[in-house]
Scaffold this motif. Structure first.
Motif, PDB file in Angstrom:
ATOM      1  N   THR A  77       0.852  -1.177   0.000  1.00  0.00           N
ATOM      2  CA  THR A  77       0.000   0.000   0.000  1.00  0.00           C
ATOM      3  C   THR A  77       0.892   1.232   0.000  1.00  0.00           C
ATOM      4  OG1 THR A  77      -1.612  -1.209   1.329  1.00  0.00           O
ATOM      5  CG2 THR A  77      -1.846   1.169   1.257  1.00  0.00           C
ATOM      6  N   ASP A 131       0.180   7.648   2.250  1.00  0.00           N
ATOM      7  CA  ASP A 131      -0.409   8.938   1.880  1.00  0.00           C
ATOM      8  C   ASP A 131       0.518  10.110   2.178  1.00  0.00           C
ATOM      9  OD1 ASP A 131      -2.744   7.691   1.042  1.00  0.00           O
ATOM     10  OD2 ASP A 131      -3.699   7.897   3.003  1.00  0.00           O
ATOM     11  N   ASP A 132       1.437   9.936   3.116  1.00  0.00           N
ATOM     12  CA  ASP A 132       2.258  11.053   3.562  1.00  0.00           C
ATOM     13  C   ASP A 132       3.582  11.192   2.808  1.00  0.00           C
ATOM     14  OD1 ASP A 132       3.083   8.638   4.783  1.00  0.00           O
ATOM     15  OD2 ASP A 132       4.124   9.748   6.353  1.00  0.00           O
TER      16      ASP A 132
END
Length: 78
Positions: free
Chosen positions: A54, A57-58
């Motif tokens: 995965t 997001d950061d």
């Protein structure tokens, strides 16, 4: 520049590039996926290479390579 990656990335993906193309001022840090992500997030590394299921997001990510997974077993296996 500090690059964080695991042994597999250095051996099979980055080795020739590091040996032949990158400047001597590159510092290498070895770590597994968690350690590589932590090194980039904390600023201990400028860039990291890791196998990710995965995408975080950061962090900004870029796919370098994709390798299919293959199961192998004896021909006589039921």
């Amino acid at each position: 520049m500090i690059l964080a990656a695991g042994q597999g990335a250095y051996l099979y993906l980055l080795g020739p590039v590091i040996r032949d193309s990158l400047p001597a001022r590159l510092r290498l840090v070895n770590g597994d996926r968690s350690q590589t992500l932590a090194a980039v997030r904390t600023g201990r590394a400028h860039i990291g290479v890791a196998v990710l299921d995965t995408l975080p997001d950061d962090l900004t990510t870029e796919l370098l390579a994709s390798y299919p997974q293959t199961a192998i077993l004896p021909a006589t296996h039921p």
